[in-house]
Each structure stands twice: as structure tokens, then as C-alpha cells.
Design a protein around this motif. Structure first.
Motif, PDB file in Angstrom:
ATOM      1  N   GLU A 192      43.789   4.526  14.332  1.00  0.00           N
ATOM      2  CA  GLU A 192      43.281   3.604  13.320  1.00  0.00           C
ATOM      3  C   GLU A 192      42.120   2.781  13.867  1.00  0.00           C
ATOM      4  OE1 GLU A 192      45.145  -0.318  11.802  1.00  0.00           O
ATOM      5  OE2 GLU A 192      45.946   1.250  10.477  1.00  0.00           O
ATOM      6  N   GLU A 193      40.982   2.829  13.173  1.00  0.00           N
ATOM      7  CA  GLU A 193      39.822   2.032  13.545  1.00  0.00           C
ATOM      8  C   GLU A 193      39.685   0.788  12.685  1.00  0.00           C
ATOM      9  OE1 GLU A 193      36.546   4.688  13.205  1.00  0.00           O
ATOM     10  OE2 GLU A 193      36.865   5.605  15.184  1.00  0.00           O
ATOM     11  N   PHE A 194      40.113   0.896  11.441  1.00  0.00           N
ATOM     12  CA  PHE A 194      40.040  -0.232  10.500  1.00  0.00           C
ATOM     13  C   PHE A 194      41.252  -0.158   9.592  1.00  0.00           C
ATOM     14  CE2 PHE A 194      38.387  -1.639   6.228  1.00  0.00           C
ATOM     15  CZ  PHE A 194      38.558  -2.987   6.469  1.00  0.00           C
ATOM     16  N   SER A 195      42.031  -1.239   9.526  1.00  0.00           N
ATOM     17  CA  SER A 195      43.286  -1.235   8.777  1.00  0.00           C
ATOM     18  C   SER A 195      43.089  -1.297   7.269  1.00  0.00           C
ATOM     19  CB  SER A 195      44.156  -2.412   9.220  1.00  0.00           C
ATOM     20  OG  SER A 195      43.527  -3.645   8.888  1.00  0.00           O
ATOM     21  N   GLY A 196      41.904  -1.659   6.817  1.00  0.00           N
ATOM     22  CA  GLY A 196      41.663  -1.805   5.387  1.00  0.00           C
ATOM     23  C   GLY A 196      41.860  -3.214   4.873  1.00  0.00           C
ATOM     24  N   LYS A 197      42.435  -4.091   5.698  1.00  0.00           N
ATOM     25  CA  LYS A 197      42.643  -5.477   5.300  1.00  0.00           C
ATOM     26  C   LYS A 197      41.376  -6.280   5.590  1.00  0.00           C
ATOM     27  CE  LYS A 197      47.526  -5.108   6.490  1.00  0.00           C
ATOM     28  NZ  LYS A 197      48.626  -5.628   7.350  1.00  0.00           N
ATOM     29  N   ILE A 198      40.734  -6.755   4.542  1.00  0.00           N
ATOM     30  CA  ILE A 198      39.482  -7.502   4.698  1.00  0.00           C
ATOM     31  C   ILE A 198      39.740  -8.990   4.791  1.00  0.00           C
ATOM     32  CG2 ILE A 198      37.264  -8.025   3.617  1.00  0.00           C
ATOM     33  CD1 ILE A 198      37.336  -5.242   2.410  1.00  0.00           C
ATOM     34  N   GLY A 199      40.492  -9.528   3.876  1.00  0.00           N
ATOM     35  CA  GLY A 199      40.777 -10.953   3.934  1.00  0.00           C
ATOM     36  C   GLY A 199      41.460 -11.437   2.680  1.00  0.00           C
ATOM     37  N   ILE A 200      41.989 -12.648   2.765  1.00  0.00           N
ATOM     38  CA  ILE A 200      42.600 -13.314   1.621  1.00  0.00           C
ATOM     39  C   ILE A 200      42.112 -14.758   1.630  1.00  0.00           C
ATOM     40  CG2 ILE A 200      44.725 -13.754   2.946  1.00  0.00           C
ATOM     41  CD1 ILE A 200      46.224 -13.567   0.249  1.00  0.00           C
ATOM     42  N   PHE A 201      41.527 -15.191   0.529  1.00  0.00           N
ATOM     43  CA  PHE A 201      40.825 -16.469   0.468  1.00  0.00           C
ATOM     44  C   PHE A 201      41.479 -17.368  -0.578  1.00  0.00           C
ATOM     45  CE2 PHE A 201      37.934 -12.851   1.029  1.00  0.00           C
ATOM     46  CZ  PHE A 201      37.567 -13.039   2.357  1.00  0.00           C
ATOM     47  N   PRO A 202      41.899 -18.578  -0.200  1.00  0.00           N
ATOM     48  CA  PRO A 202      42.548 -19.479  -1.167  1.00  0.00           C
ATOM     49  C   PRO A 202      41.521 -20.223  -2.012  1.00  0.00           C
ATOM     50  CG  PRO A 202      42.514 -20.494   0.989  1.00  0.00           C
ATOM     51  CD  PRO A 202      41.904 -19.127   1.163  1.00  0.00           C
ATOM     52  N   PHE A 203      41.879 -20.482  -3.240  1.00  0.00           N
ATOM     53  CA  PHE A 203      41.046 -21.289  -4.130  1.00  0.00           C
ATOM     54  C   PHE A 203      41.511 -22.744  -4.021  1.00  0.00           C
ATOM     55  CE2 PHE A 203      40.697 -17.079  -6.103  1.00  0.00           C
ATOM     56  CZ  PHE A 203      39.314 -16.969  -6.172  1.00  0.00           C
ATOM     57  N   THR A 204      41.100 -23.392  -2.939  1.00  0.00           N
ATOM     58  CA  THR A 204      41.460 -24.794  -2.699  1.00  0.00           C
ATOM     59  C   THR A 204      40.218 -25.567  -2.269  1.00  0.00           C
ATOM     60  OG1 THR A 204      42.054 -24.277  -0.398  1.00  0.00           O
ATOM     61  CG2 THR A 204      43.834 -24.257  -2.044  1.00  0.00           C
ATOM     62  N   CYS A 205      40.331 -26.868  -2.293  1.00  0.00           N
ATOM     63  CA  CYS A 205      39.250 -27.739  -1.852  1.00  0.00           C
ATOM     64  C   CYS A 205      39.850 -29.000  -1.229  1.00  0.00           C
ATOM     65  CB  CYS A 205      38.314 -28.104  -3.009  1.00  0.00           C
ATOM     66  SG  CYS A 205      39.101 -29.092  -4.304  1.00  0.00           S
ATOM     67  N   LYS A 206      39.066 -29.670  -0.404  1.00  0.00           N
ATOM     68  CA  LYS A 206      39.464 -30.913   0.235  1.00  0.00           C
ATOM     69  C   LYS A 206      38.802 -32.080  -0.491  1.00  0.00           C
ATOM     70  CE  LYS A 206      41.825 -29.438   3.948  1.00  0.00           C
ATOM     71  NZ  LYS A 206      43.185 -29.869   4.322  1.00  0.00           N
ATOM     72  N   GLU A 207      39.622 -32.984  -0.992  1.00  0.00           N
ATOM     73  CA  GLU A 207      39.118 -34.156  -1.708  1.00  0.00           C
ATOM     74  C   GLU A 207      39.752 -35.414  -1.130  1.00  0.00           C
ATOM     75  OE1 GLU A 207      39.762 -33.868  -5.854  1.00  0.00           O
ATOM     76  OE2 GLU A 207      38.377 -32.179  -6.153  1.00  0.00           O
ATOM     77  N   PRO A 208      38.956 -36.496  -0.964  1.00  0.00           N
ATOM     78  CA  PRO A 208      39.543 -37.758  -0.484  1.00  0.00           C
ATOM     79  C   PRO A 208      40.357 -38.438  -1.578  1.00  0.00           C
ATOM     80  CG  PRO A 208      37.209 -38.038  -0.931  1.00  0.00           C
ATOM     81  CD  PRO A 208      37.496 -36.568  -1.116  1.00  0.00           C
ATOM     82  N   ALA A 209      41.463 -39.039  -1.181  1.00  0.00           N
ATOM     83  CA  ALA A 209      42.304 -39.753  -2.142  1.00  0.00           C
ATOM     84  C   ALA A 209      41.562 -40.977  -2.678  1.00  0.00           C
ATOM     85  CB  ALA A 209      43.607 -40.171  -1.479  1.00  0.00           C
ATOM     86  N   LYS A 210      41.646 -41.204  -3.973  1.00  0.00           N
ATOM     87  CA  LYS A 210      40.916 -42.300  -4.603  1.00  0.00           C
ATOM     88  C   LYS A 210      41.622 -43.639  -4.412  1.00  0.00           C
ATOM     89  CE  LYS A 210      38.875 -39.314  -8.148  1.00  0.00           C
ATOM     90  NZ  LYS A 210      38.728 -39.079  -9.617  1.00  0.00           N
ATOM     91  N   GLN A 211      42.942 -43.619  -4.394  1.00  0.00           N
ATOM     92  CA  GLN A 211      43.695 -44.865  -4.285  1.00  0.00           C
ATOM     93  C   GLN A 211      44.766 -44.733  -3.208  1.00  0.00           C
ATOM     94  OE1 GLN A 211      45.282 -45.732  -8.148  1.00  0.00           O
ATOM     95  NE2 GLN A 211      43.295 -46.202  -9.063  1.00  0.00           N
ATOM     96  N   THR A 212      45.161 -45.889  -2.690  1.00  0.00           N
ATOM     97  CA  THR A 212      46.233 -45.924  -1.701  1.00  0.00           C
ATOM     98  C   THR A 212      47.582 -45.847  -2.399  1.00  0.00           C
ATOM     99  OG1 THR A 212      44.884 -47.265  -0.203  1.00  0.00           O
ATOM    100  CG2 THR A 212      47.270 -47.245   0.170  1.00  0.00           C
ATOM    101  N   SER A 213      48.468 -45.042  -1.856  1.00  0.00           N
ATOM    102  CA  SER A 213      49.815 -44.907  -2.405  1.00  0.00           C
ATOM    103  C   SER A 213      50.803 -44.896  -1.255  1.00  0.00           C
ATOM    104  CB  SER A 213      49.938 -43.642  -3.247  1.00  0.00           C
ATOM    105  OG  SER A 213      49.834 -42.495  -2.432  1.00  0.00           O
ATOM    106  N   LYS A 214      52.093 -44.755  -1.593  1.00  0.00           N
ATOM    107  CA  LYS A 214      53.121 -44.706  -0.557  1.00  0.00           C
ATOM    108  C   LYS A 214      53.036 -43.429   0.270  1.00  0.00           C
ATOM    109  CE  LYS A 214      56.551 -42.651  -3.649  1.00  0.00           C
ATOM    110  NZ  LYS A 214      57.907 -42.792  -4.232  1.00  0.00           N
ATOM    111  N   ASN A 215      52.313 -42.432  -0.235  1.00  0.00           N
ATOM    112  CA  ASN A 215      52.216 -41.164   0.477  1.00  0.00           C
ATOM    113  C   ASN A 215      51.041 -41.113   1.446  1.00  0.00           C
ATOM    114  OD1 ASN A 215      54.440 -40.115  -0.994  1.00  0.00           O
ATOM    115  ND2 ASN A 215      53.072 -39.623  -2.703  1.00  0.00           N
ATOM    116  N   ARG A 216      49.904 -41.773   1.110  1.00  0.00           N
ATOM    117  CA  ARG A 216      48.726 -41.725   1.972  1.00  0.00           C
ATOM    118  C   ARG A 216      47.795 -42.866   1.618  1.00  0.00           C
ATOM    119  NH1 ARG A 216      47.153 -41.776  -2.351  1.00  0.00           N
ATOM    120  NH2 ARG A 216      46.495 -40.199  -3.816  1.00  0.00           N
ATOM    121  N   LEU A 217      46.836 -43.111   2.530  1.00  0.00           N
ATOM    122  CA  LEU A 217      45.850 -44.163   2.342  1.00  0.00           C
ATOM    123  C   LEU A 217      44.667 -43.624   1.553  1.00  0.00           C
ATOM    124  CD1 LEU A 217      45.850 -45.706   5.940  1.00  0.00           C
ATOM    125  CD2 LEU A 217      47.050 -46.575   3.914  1.00  0.00           C
TER     126      LEU A 217
END
Length: 212
Positions: free
Chosen positions: A151-176
């Protein structure tokens, strides 16, 4: 005296099961009630091959236009030079298959193998009934092998999540406020196109593949 003593077996005409409505044949209990026989008798009939279990999957309804479209796609996958002699499918070495998959961020119940004195993990979630789901774009191709079958190439190219990083707008009990949070992205046609161009372009070209 063999088979001449003891309780006589319940005699059933198995061909009469065809006349019973299928909604009464979904499990052993309902079937035994419909034919007025013990559940053990039905179970014995399954073991002896008189009746068999069948898992029926729901199929999509295909209109005439759908059938024609599927036939055209099937014909397009044949090698034109082989149609006169023995039709063969294309090698498809220059094709990349993509599909979207849903995954939960976590599971309600997980199994871990720990050491005897290792602390058990403590996992929390705001709601166990509504766990966040994230869509992934998976890309695969046909594997490559050399002349020796390695085997030279397994055929698996990649898997990409549809996510993004956003800063929290307000402080809560879970995070600042200002803490980066991973959030799911609403997936549209433009979002998929952007993912293919920005994230998949390098992967596809590294393997010498063309996205079709």
C-alpha cells in the motif's frame, strides 16, 4: 418409546403465517399470539428453519426521473473504450468522494480502562438529552498499491469539522468573557465550497488527486 411419551408438540401449519398481517409478525411474542401458539414453539420453528427472521430497511421512493438519472450516472462510470467488447468501470484514480457526517461532541456513556488507583474522569454537560452535534466533511479516494501489492496510499484524505472559535461575549459561571469557545457552524453550500478550497486543496494536491 421415543417420541411417544410426554407432552405432544403443538402442531402448526407454517404456511398459514402468510395470511397474517405483517404488523403482527414483527416479533416472536406478537407472532405467537397471532397463531395461538407458545413462544417456545415459534422459537423452535426459527431454529429448525421453518420460519426466518428478516431485517427490513426502508427504501427511498424513486420516480422515473430518479431512475433515469441513476442509469445515466451508471453509464458515465463505464470506460468508453470497453463498451464494444466487455464493459468495465473506470479506474477512478482521479476521483475524490466527499460526504458530510454528523458526530456528537461526546457520548452520554463512555467506557474507559483505568489503573486500579487512577482517578475516574469527571465529565459534565449542560444537558444529556441535547448534546451538541458537529458536521464533518470527509474526503476519501481509491487506495494506491505498487507492483508488489504494498500500500502506497490508503485513500484517506482527511476529515474537516465545520467549527469556529469565537470569544465569549459575557461572563458566566462556565467561563470568563473573551474566552475562546468552539461553536458549530451552520453548513451551507458556500461553507462547503470554502472548506474544499481552503482546507482540502493542499490535501488533494499532495496526493495528486483532482476533486470532481
Amino acid at each position: 418409546m421415543r417420541r411417544r411419551v410426554g407432552r405432544k408438540r403443538h402442531q402448526i401449519e407454517w404456511d398459514e403465517i402468510k395470511k397474517i398481517d405483517r404488523r403482527h409478525r414483527t416479533n416472536i411474542r406478537s407472532l405467537s399470539g397471532a397463531i395461538h401458539a407458545p413462544k417456545s414453539t415459534v422459537h423452535r420453528g426459527i431454529q429448525e428453519g421453518k420460519i426466518r427472521s428478516h431485517s427490513n430497511a426502508l427504501k427511498p421512493y424513486l420516480s422515473d426521473e430518479n431512475k433515469i438519472a441513476r442509469l445515466r450516472f451508471f453509464i458515465s462510470m463505464l470506460e468508453p473504450s470497453s463498451l464494444q467488447m466487455q464493459p468495465m468501470f473506470k479506474e477512478m484514480f482521479n476521483y475524490v468522494h466527499i460526504d458530510e457526517k454528523w458526530f456528537y461532541l461526546t457520548k452520554e456513556s463512555e467506557r474507559y480502562y483505568l489503573l486500579p488507583k487512577e482517578d475516574e474522569p469527571y465529565r459534565t454537560c449542560k444537558s444529556k438529552r441535547f448534546i451538541t452535534k458537529v458536521m464533518f466533511l470527509a474526503a476519501v479516494a481509491r487506495p494506491r498499491f505498487d507492483a508488489n501489492g504494498n500500500e502506497e496510499f490508503s485513500g484517506k484524505i482527511g476529515i474537516f469539522p465545520f467549527t469556529c472559535k469565537e470569544p465569549a461575549k459575557q461572563t458566566s459561571k462556565n467561563r470568563l468573557a473573551g474566552t475562546l469557545e468552539t461553536k458549530a457552524v451552520l453548513v451551507t453550500k458556500d461553507v462547503i465550497r470554502k472548506c474544499l478550497i481552503e482546507k482540502g486543496y493542499l490535501q488533494f494536491n499532495l496526493n495528486g488527486l483532482n476533486l470532481v
